[in-house]
Design an enzyme around this catalytic site. Sequence first.
Site, PDB file in Angstrom:
ATOM      1  N   SER A 119     -60.292  34.241  14.991  1.00 31.13           N
ATOM      2  CA  SER A 119     -59.589  35.527  14.913  1.00 31.13           C
ATOM      3  C   SER A 119     -58.822  35.652  13.613  1.00 31.13           C
ATOM      4  CB  SER A 119     -58.574  35.636  16.047  1.00 31.13           C
ATOM      5  OG  SER A 119     -59.201  35.649  17.277  1.00 31.13           O
ATOM      6  N   HIS A 140     -67.085  37.545  13.586  1.00 29.38           N
ATOM      7  CA  HIS A 140     -65.963  37.823  14.483  1.00 29.38           C
ATOM      8  C   HIS A 140     -66.324  38.917  15.489  1.00 29.38           C
ATOM      9  CE1 HIS A 140     -61.464  39.130  14.853  1.00 29.38           C
ATOM     10  NE2 HIS A 140     -61.832  38.345  15.839  1.00 29.38           N
ATOM     11  N   GLU A 152     -67.128  41.881  12.971  1.00 29.08           N
ATOM     12  CA  GLU A 152     -66.506  41.830  11.640  1.00 29.08           C
ATOM     13  C   GLU A 152     -67.074  40.584  10.954  1.00 29.08           C
ATOM     14  OE1 GLU A 152     -62.253  40.905  11.747  1.00 29.08           O
ATOM     15  OE2 GLU A 152     -61.888  42.404  10.198  1.00 29.08           O
ATOM     16  N   ASN A 190     -57.404  41.977  12.831  1.00 32.02           N
ATOM     17  CA  ASN A 190     -56.144  41.468  13.375  1.00 32.02           C
ATOM     18  C   ASN A 190     -54.949  41.711  12.460  1.00 32.02           C
ATOM     19  OD1 ASN A 190     -56.783  40.644  15.986  1.00 32.02           O
ATOM     20  ND2 ASN A 190     -57.980  38.956  15.124  1.00 32.02           N
TER      21      ASN A 190
HETATM   22  N1  CAA Z   1     -66.267  41.620  30.246  1.00 34.28           N
HETATM   23  C1  CAA Z   1     -67.441  42.266  30.179  1.00 34.28           C
HETATM   24  N2  CAA Z   1     -67.580  43.573  30.451  1.00 34.28           N
HETATM   25  C2  CAA Z   1     -66.481  44.256  30.798  1.00 34.28           C
HETATM   26  C3  CAA Z   1     -65.221  43.655  30.882  1.00 34.28           C
HETATM   27  C4  CAA Z   1     -65.129  42.274  30.596  1.00 34.28           C
HETATM   28  N3  CAA Z   1     -63.969  41.616  30.617  1.00 34.28           N
HETATM   29  N4  CAA Z   1     -64.328  44.594  31.255  1.00 34.28           N
HETATM   30  C5  CAA Z   1     -64.997  45.740  31.387  1.00 34.28           C
HETATM   31  N5  CAA Z   1     -66.298  45.544  31.097  1.00 34.28           N
HETATM   32  C6  CAA Z   1     -67.356  46.539  31.059  1.00 34.28           C
HETATM   33  C7  CAA Z   1     -67.950  46.793  32.367  1.00 34.28           C
HETATM   34  O1  CAA Z   1     -69.369  46.721  32.234  1.00 34.28           O
HETATM   35  C8  CAA Z   1     -67.539  48.219  32.695  1.00 34.28           C
HETATM   36  O2  CAA Z   1     -68.549  48.985  33.188  1.00 34.28           O
HETATM   37  P1  CAA Z   1     -68.971  48.904  34.745  1.00 34.28           P
HETATM   38  O3  CAA Z   1     -67.716  48.885  35.574  1.00 34.28           O
HETATM   39  O4  CAA Z   1     -69.746  50.154  34.915  1.00 34.28           O
HETATM   40  O5  CAA Z   1     -69.802  47.678  34.885  1.00 34.28           O
HETATM   41  C9  CAA Z   1     -67.174  48.861  31.371  1.00 34.28           C
HETATM   42  O6  CAA Z   1     -66.806  47.766  30.526  1.00 34.28           O
HETATM   43  C10 CAA Z   1     -65.989  49.792  31.501  1.00 34.28           C
HETATM   44  O7  CAA Z   1     -64.986  49.108  32.210  1.00 34.28           O
HETATM   45  P2  CAA Z   1     -63.915  49.783  33.161  1.00 34.28           P
HETATM   46  O8  CAA Z   1     -64.423  51.115  33.621  1.00 34.28           O
HETATM   47  O9  CAA Z   1     -63.526  48.799  34.212  1.00 34.28           O
HETATM   48  O10 CAA Z   1     -62.622  49.942  32.272  1.00 34.28           O
HETATM   49  P3  CAA Z   1     -62.398  50.692  30.900  1.00 34.28           P
HETATM   50  O11 CAA Z   1     -63.056  52.017  30.879  1.00 34.28           O
HETATM   51  O12 CAA Z   1     -60.936  50.600  30.653  1.00 34.28           O
HETATM   52  O13 CAA Z   1     -63.129  49.790  29.807  1.00 34.28           O
HETATM   53  C11 CAA Z   1     -62.713  48.137  28.185  1.00 34.28           C
HETATM   54  C12 CAA Z   1     -62.824  48.446  29.669  1.00 34.28           C
HETATM   55  C13 CAA Z   1     -64.057  48.371  27.513  1.00 34.28           C
HETATM   56  C14 CAA Z   1     -62.330  46.672  28.083  1.00 34.28           C
HETATM   57  C15 CAA Z   1     -61.638  49.094  27.544  1.00 34.28           C
HETATM   58  O14 CAA Z   1     -60.450  49.025  28.286  1.00 34.28           O
HETATM   59  C16 CAA Z   1     -61.341  48.753  26.107  1.00 34.28           C
HETATM   60  O15 CAA Z   1     -62.056  49.126  25.203  1.00 34.28           O
HETATM   61  N6  CAA Z   1     -60.191  48.044  25.886  1.00 34.28           N
HETATM   62  C17 CAA Z   1     -59.775  47.653  24.548  1.00 34.28           C
HETATM   63  C18 CAA Z   1     -60.573  46.437  24.132  1.00 34.28           C
HETATM   64  C19 CAA Z   1     -60.221  45.986  22.756  1.00 34.28           C
HETATM   65  O16 CAA Z   1     -59.403  46.547  22.039  1.00 34.28           O
HETATM   66  N7  CAA Z   1     -60.866  44.891  22.337  1.00 34.28           N
HETATM   67  C20 CAA Z   1     -60.582  44.258  21.081  1.00 34.28           C
HETATM   68  C21 CAA Z   1     -59.544  43.190  21.285  1.00 34.28           C
HETATM   69  S1  CAA Z   1     -59.100  42.416  19.771  1.00 34.28           S
HETATM   70  C22 CAA Z   1     -60.313  41.295  19.519  1.00 34.28           C
HETATM   71  O17 CAA Z   1     -61.209  41.095  20.298  1.00 34.28           O
HETATM   72  C23 CAA Z   1     -60.221  40.513  18.263  1.00 34.28           C
HETATM   73  C24 CAA Z   1     -59.366  39.303  18.267  1.00 34.28           C
HETATM   74  O18 CAA Z   1     -59.613  38.448  17.411  1.00 34.28           O
HETATM   75  C25 CAA Z   1     -58.249  39.105  19.184  1.00 34.28           C
HETATM   76  P1  NAD Z   2     -60.907  30.303  25.590  1.00 32.13           P
HETATM   77  O1  NAD Z   2     -59.666  29.481  25.760  1.00 32.13           O
HETATM   78  O2  NAD Z   2     -61.300  31.295  26.636  1.00 32.13           O
HETATM   79  O3  NAD Z   2     -62.194  29.324  25.358  1.00 32.13           O
HETATM   80  C1  NAD Z   2     -62.218  28.245  24.483  1.00 32.13           C
HETATM   81  C2  NAD Z   2     -63.246  27.240  25.015  1.00 32.13           C
HETATM   82  O4  NAD Z   2     -63.468  26.240  24.006  1.00 32.13           O
HETATM   83  C3  NAD Z   2     -62.803  26.503  26.284  1.00 32.13           C
HETATM   84  O5  NAD Z   2     -63.808  26.639  27.267  1.00 32.13           O
HETATM   85  C4  NAD Z   2     -62.655  25.035  25.837  1.00 32.13           C
HETATM   86  O6  NAD Z   2     -63.027  24.106  26.847  1.00 32.13           O
HETATM   87  C5  NAD Z   2     -63.643  24.993  24.667  1.00 32.13           C
HETATM   88  N1  NAD Z   2     -63.391  23.934  23.693  1.00 32.13           N
HETATM   89  C6  NAD Z   2     -62.223  23.513  23.183  1.00 32.13           C
HETATM   90  N2  NAD Z   2     -62.434  22.539  22.262  1.00 32.13           N
HETATM   91  C7  NAD Z   2     -63.781  22.358  22.179  1.00 32.13           C
HETATM   92  C8  NAD Z   2     -64.632  21.512  21.425  1.00 32.13           C
HETATM   93  N3  NAD Z   2     -64.132  20.636  20.534  1.00 32.13           N
HETATM   94  N4  NAD Z   2     -65.971  21.589  21.601  1.00 32.13           N
HETATM   95  C9  NAD Z   2     -66.488  22.464  22.500  1.00 32.13           C
HETATM   96  N5  NAD Z   2     -65.729  23.293  23.247  1.00 32.13           N
HETATM   97  C10 NAD Z   2     -64.392  23.239  23.101  1.00 32.13           C
HETATM   98  O7  NAD Z   2     -60.742  31.036  24.166  1.00 32.13           O
HETATM   99  P2  NAD Z   2     -61.386  32.416  23.655  1.00 32.13           P
HETATM  100  O8  NAD Z   2     -60.458  33.524  23.983  1.00 32.13           O
HETATM  101  O9  NAD Z   2     -62.811  32.456  24.085  1.00 32.13           O
HETATM  102  O10 NAD Z   2     -61.294  32.212  22.070  1.00 32.13           O
HETATM  103  C11 NAD Z   2     -62.204  31.391  21.371  1.00 32.13           C
HETATM  104  C12 NAD Z   2     -62.166  31.747  19.883  1.00 32.13           C
HETATM  105  O11 NAD Z   2     -62.487  33.133  19.706  1.00 32.13           O
HETATM  106  C13 NAD Z   2     -60.796  31.536  19.217  1.00 32.13           C
HETATM  107  O12 NAD Z   2     -60.990  31.126  17.895  1.00 32.13           O
HETATM  108  C14 NAD Z   2     -60.201  32.951  19.270  1.00 32.13           C
HETATM  109  O13 NAD Z   2     -59.226  33.176  18.269  1.00 32.13           O
HETATM  110  C15 NAD Z   2     -61.438  33.780  19.007  1.00 32.13           C
HETATM  111  N6  NAD Z   2     -61.385  35.180  19.473  1.00 32.13           N
HETATM  112  C16 NAD Z   2     -60.718  35.478  20.635  1.00 32.13           C
HETATM  113  C17 NAD Z   2     -60.671  36.796  21.068  1.00 32.13           C
HETATM  114  C18 NAD Z   2     -59.968  37.158  22.343  1.00 32.13           C
HETATM  115  O14 NAD Z   2     -59.744  38.352  22.584  1.00 32.13           O
HETATM  116  N7  NAD Z   2     -59.635  36.216  23.195  1.00 32.13           N
HETATM  117  C19 NAD Z   2     -61.319  37.797  20.334  1.00 32.13           C
HETATM  118  C20 NAD Z   2     -62.030  37.446  19.157  1.00 32.13           C
HETATM  119  C21 NAD Z   2     -62.019  36.125  18.724  1.00 32.13           C
END
Ligand code: CAA
Ligand code: NAD
Length: 283
Positions: A119, A140, A152, A190
């Site tokens: 991330s 990403h 990304e 991010n």
């Molecule tokens: N895993 C897989 N599929 C999922 C899911 C999950 N955790 N949650 C929801 N879905 C799917 C389902 O298929 C669902 O459709 P069905 O119920 O028909 O099967 C569909 O998404 C829509 O879900 P919901 O109707 O239950 O809820 P929603 O309309 O609120 O959509 C969402 C869910 C798509 C997650 C929406 O809330 C959303 O877009 N949220 C924001 C997500 C976001 O910003 N993601 C980026 C995070 S940052 C990141 O990832 C980067 C990082 O490094 C941290």
């Molecule tokens: P998570 O905690 O759900 O999963 C991590 C997994 O890695 C666990 O199952 C753990 O057992 C395994 N693991 C740890 N050390 C290991 C090793 N040496 N070899 C093999 N497996 C190992 O975490 P996550 O949310 O899936 O995040 C994973 C990566 O993706 C991180 O770098 C995170 O920053 C990135 N990411 C997370 C998100 C998010 O929304 N959570 C979105 C984009 C990117």
Amino acid sequence: MSVNKVMVIGAGQMGSGIAQVFAQAGFEVKLNDIADESLNKGYARIEKLLSRNVEKERMIEQEKENALKQISTTTKLEDANDCDLVIEAVVENMDVKTKVFKQLDDITPKHAILATNTSSLPITDIAAVTERPSQVIGMHFMNPVPVMKLVEIIRAIQTSDETYQLIEETTKKLNKNPVEVNDYPGFVSNRVLMPMINEAIYTVYEGVAEPEAIDEVMKLGMNHPMGPLQLADFIGLDTCLYIMEILHEGFGDSKYRPCPLLRKYVSAGWLGKKSGRGFYVYE
Ligand code: CAA
Ligand code: NAD
């Protein structure tokens, strides 16, 4: 060169989603984790999401079976010895990731590309621990992977054009949209998202409003699908804290200071949805 065999390392919420989308696109996928329990959970999550797609008539049973057949699970990193592409999705920790990359550099064929789903950690530093820095790149994915269209793609300073092109093509085969960015703290996604989440946590910390109210403001007022605190719980508060620390350290600017309340929640083990408690409580 083309990509046929892929290993995904880490079967958590991201790794299992990444394995699923590669399998659905017809790639042969090996899903790896250090823990059997995580592998089983990750595989079960994929089965459940594919079954839901069948129920919702987004795919037929045969397509689900075909996708599942593409996935094998393993706890042995050595099984990456015939893979063209490895995507690492383990915990957001530089020591753990560099250790995995050094091992992969020894195990995988010379042509293989090593990608990370980090991330925020610097791709340039990860590339530098390998003997093939031009074949290291950030791939990403966004959470939840099967739903979100963006990948990304982050170029380390050493990443070659050939590596970039191949990853861009591969992303399109997954039916996702690639966006190219350079390697600076937080990349684009991010760097823009996390300060908003951190600010939402400050508004809780300072007693401006309750979490529900803050999320309601952003959902109804700004049309965000999830409020920032619900999203933080969904991403994982530990991951959010790691990212804020990287931004703070990388830019040396106090505007990225992680909120003390975020630190406190992580210290308490309140990591969001995955631990059952964050800003909200999950059954
Ligand atoms: N895993 C897989 N599929 C999922 C899911 C999950 N955790 N949650 C929801 N879905 C799917 C389902 O298929 C669902 O459709 P069905 O119920 O028909 O099967 C569909 O998404 C829509 O879900 P919901 O109707 O239950 O809820 P929603 O309309 O609120 O959509 C969402 C869910 C798509 C997650 C929406 O809330 C959303 O877009 N949220 C924001 C997500 C976001 O910003 N993601 C980026 C995070 S940052 C990141 O990832 C980067 C990082 O490094 C941290
Ligand atoms: P998570 O905690 O759900 O999963 C991590 C997994 O890695 C666990 O199952 C753990 O057992 C395994 N693991 C740890 N050390 C290991 C090793 N040496 N070899 C093999 N497996 C190992 O975490 P996550 O949310 O899936 O995040 C994973 C990566 O993706 C991180 O770098 C995170 O920053 C990135 N990411 C997370 C998100 C998010 O929304 N959570 C979105 C984009 C990117």
